[in-house]
Design a protein around this motif. Structure first.
Motif, PDB file in Angstrom:
ATOM      1  N   GLN A  34       0.811  -1.218   0.000  1.00  0.00           N
ATOM      2  CA  GLN A  34       0.000   0.000   0.000  1.00  0.00           C
ATOM      3  C   GLN A  34       0.845   1.270   0.000  1.00  0.00           C
ATOM      4  N   THR A  35       2.113   1.217  -0.401  1.00  0.00           N
ATOM      5  CA  THR A  35       2.974   2.392  -0.260  1.00  0.00           C
ATOM      6  C   THR A  35       3.724   2.793  -1.524  1.00  0.00           C
ATOM      7  N   TRP A  36       3.814   1.929  -2.507  1.00  0.00           N
ATOM      8  CA  TRP A  36       4.697   2.194  -3.648  1.00  0.00           C
ATOM      9  C   TRP A  36       4.262   3.420  -4.439  1.00  0.00           C
ATOM     10  N   HIS A  37       3.001   3.834  -4.330  1.00  0.00           N
ATOM     11  CA  HIS A  37       2.564   5.035  -5.050  1.00  0.00           C
ATOM     12  C   HIS A  37       3.261   6.296  -4.530  1.00  0.00           C
ATOM     13  N   TRP A  38       3.950   6.213  -3.394  1.00  0.00           N
ATOM     14  CA  TRP A  38       4.732   7.340  -2.884  1.00  0.00           C
ATOM     15  C   TRP A  38       6.155   7.326  -3.430  1.00  0.00           C
ATOM     16  N   VAL A  39       6.544   6.237  -4.097  1.00  0.00           N
ATOM     17  CA  VAL A  39       7.904   6.063  -4.597  1.00  0.00           C
ATOM     18  C   VAL A  39       7.943   6.408  -6.078  1.00  0.00           C
ATOM     19  N   ASP A  40       9.002   7.118  -6.492  1.00  0.00           N
ATOM     20  CA  ASP A  40       9.190   7.370  -7.918  1.00  0.00           C
ATOM     21  C   ASP A  40       9.321   6.012  -8.601  1.00  0.00           C
ATOM     22  N   PRO A  41       8.435   5.691  -9.554  1.00  0.00           N
ATOM     23  CA  PRO A  41       8.422   4.333 -10.089  1.00  0.00           C
ATOM     24  C   PRO A  41       9.710   3.924 -10.800  1.00  0.00           C
ATOM     25  N   VAL A  42      10.339   4.808 -11.518  1.00  0.00           N
ATOM     26  CA  VAL A  42      11.560   4.456 -12.240  1.00  0.00           C
ATOM     27  C   VAL A  42      12.730   4.342 -11.270  1.00  0.00           C
ATOM     28  N   TRP A  62      -1.251  -3.773  -3.429  1.00  0.00           N
ATOM     29  CA  TRP A  62      -2.302  -2.786  -3.166  1.00  0.00           C
ATOM     30  C   TRP A  62      -3.615  -3.519  -2.989  1.00  0.00           C
ATOM     31  N   ASN A  63      -4.481  -2.966  -2.170  1.00  0.00           N
ATOM     32  CA  ASN A  63      -5.858  -3.440  -2.056  1.00  0.00           C
ATOM     33  C   ASN A  63      -6.763  -2.350  -2.594  1.00  0.00           C
ATOM     34  N   ASP A  95     -10.774   0.349 -11.932  1.00  0.00           N
ATOM     35  CA  ASP A  95      -9.477  -0.113 -11.440  1.00  0.00           C
ATOM     36  C   ASP A  95      -8.631   1.101 -11.071  1.00  0.00           C
ATOM     37  N   PRO A  96      -8.858   1.682  -9.886  1.00  0.00           N
ATOM     38  CA  PRO A  96      -8.160   2.918  -9.527  1.00  0.00           C
ATOM     39  C   PRO A  96      -6.650   2.782  -9.427  1.00  0.00           C
ATOM     40  N   TYR A  97      -6.130   1.579  -9.250  1.00  0.00           N
ATOM     41  CA  TYR A  97      -4.688   1.403  -9.148  1.00  0.00           C
ATOM     42  C   TYR A  97      -4.041   1.051 -10.488  1.00  0.00           C
ATOM     43  N   ARG A  98      -4.824   1.014 -11.566  1.00  0.00           N
ATOM     44  CA  ARG A  98      -4.270   0.625 -12.860  1.00  0.00           C
ATOM     45  C   ARG A  98      -3.064   1.482 -13.234  1.00  0.00           C
ATOM     46  N   THR A  99      -3.177   2.805 -13.096  1.00  0.00           N
ATOM     47  CA  THR A  99      -2.055   3.664 -13.485  1.00  0.00           C
ATOM     48  C   THR A  99      -0.852   3.473 -12.568  1.00  0.00           C
ATOM     49  N   VAL A 100      -1.092   3.213 -11.281  1.00  0.00           N
ATOM     50  CA  VAL A 100       0.008   2.954 -10.353  1.00  0.00           C
ATOM     51  C   VAL A 100       0.700   1.646 -10.736  1.00  0.00           C
ATOM     52  N   VAL A 101      -0.100   0.629 -11.045  1.00  0.00           N
ATOM     53  CA  VAL A 101       0.457  -0.666 -11.441  1.00  0.00           C
ATOM     54  C   VAL A 101       1.266  -0.523 -12.724  1.00  0.00           C
ATOM     55  N   GLU A 102       0.729   0.219 -13.692  1.00  0.00           N
ATOM     56  CA  GLU A 102       1.454   0.425 -14.949  1.00  0.00           C
ATOM     57  C   GLU A 102       2.768   1.159 -14.710  1.00  0.00           C
ATOM     58  N   ALA A 103       2.750   2.190 -13.862  1.00  0.00           N
ATOM     59  CA  ALA A 103       3.980   2.939 -13.579  1.00  0.00           C
ATOM     60  C   ALA A 103       4.992   2.061 -12.851  1.00  0.00           C
ATOM     61  N   ALA A 134      -8.478   6.148   4.316  1.00  0.00           N
ATOM     62  CA  ALA A 134      -8.146   5.921   2.914  1.00  0.00           C
ATOM     63  C   ALA A 134      -7.333   7.097   2.387  1.00  0.00           C
ATOM     64  N   GLY A 135      -6.456   6.810   1.444  1.00  0.00           N
ATOM     65  CA  GLY A 135      -5.557   7.818   0.891  1.00  0.00           C
ATOM     66  C   GLY A 135      -6.260   9.081   0.455  1.00  0.00           C
ATOM     67  N   GLY A 136      -5.678  10.205   0.799  1.00  0.00           N
ATOM     68  CA  GLY A 136      -6.179  11.508   0.388  1.00  0.00           C
ATOM     69  C   GLY A 136      -7.221  12.108   1.298  1.00  0.00           C
ATOM     70  N   HIS A 137      -7.910  11.307   2.087  1.00  0.00           N
ATOM     71  CA  HIS A 137      -8.972  11.846   2.944  1.00  0.00           C
ATOM     72  C   HIS A 137      -8.423  12.789   4.010  1.00  0.00           C
TER      73      HIS A 137
END
Length: 174
Positions: A34-42, A62-63, A95-103, A134-137
């Motif tokens: 539940q944390t990798w979206h805070w990390v620069d993907p590359v 991610w869940n 699929d809200p995490y689709r872009t995170v998964v792709e990155a 939940a994130g952002g709240h």
């Protein structure tokens, strides 16, 4: 979290993953829940591959909620009305995490994506207790968060099952 780990005798290093210096250490696994979206993907993927031993595995988890279209539309209407300053719509996509998964996958060699469906039973109160986590709240002004929770209370059944999906991006260092 770091303080809790220290209290239980675990050594802790605090740094952004991209900036963390592993020294000459290597690892069998790098795991982020539940944390990798805070990390620069590359930069994050490059760092993970650098610190993994040959055959080591990177696993990013991610869940995500997977409500019915009707439930998502009902919740989305409450969010639009009660929480207009939230910088995203948590109910906008299937699929809200689709872009995170792709990155996350983009910086890896031969990534695999695994998906696991499950569901959790909630009471209305238990659902409303977890919404602010939940994130952002945390970005919502207190009055908006209170209005959001009141609005969700009006449309949430006494008891219900919420479908979820766990998404895993994994790769092994060759």
């Amino acid at each position: 979290m770091a303080e809790g780990a220290r209290r239980h005798g675990f050594p802790v290093e605090v740094a952004r993953f991209e900036d963390w210096e592993p020294g000459d250490r290597t690892f069998d696994a790098v795991v982020a829940g539940q944390t990798w979206h805070w990390v620069d993907p590359v930069a994050g993927a490059a760092k993970a591959m650098r610190v993994l031993r040959p055959g080591g595995r990177l696993a990013l988890f991610w869940n995500t909620v997977k409500p019915s279209a009707e439930a998502a539309a009902t919740f989305a209407a409450v969010y639009r009305r009660a929480a207009p300053s939230l910088p995203f719509d948590p109910w906008a996509g299937a699929d809200p995490y689709r872009t995170v998964v792709e990155a996350a996958s983009a910086g890896l060699d031969d990534p695999e994506v695994w998906r696991f469906a499950w569901e959790r039973e909630y009471t209305r109160d238990a659902w409303l207790d977890q919404v602010p986590t939940a994130g952002g709240h945390h970005l919502l002004p207190p009055a908006e968060l209170a209005a959001l929770l009141r609005g969700l209370a009006e449309v949430t059944p006494d008891r219900f099952a919420m479908p979820y999906e766990t998404v895993v991006v994994t790769a092994t260092r060759g």
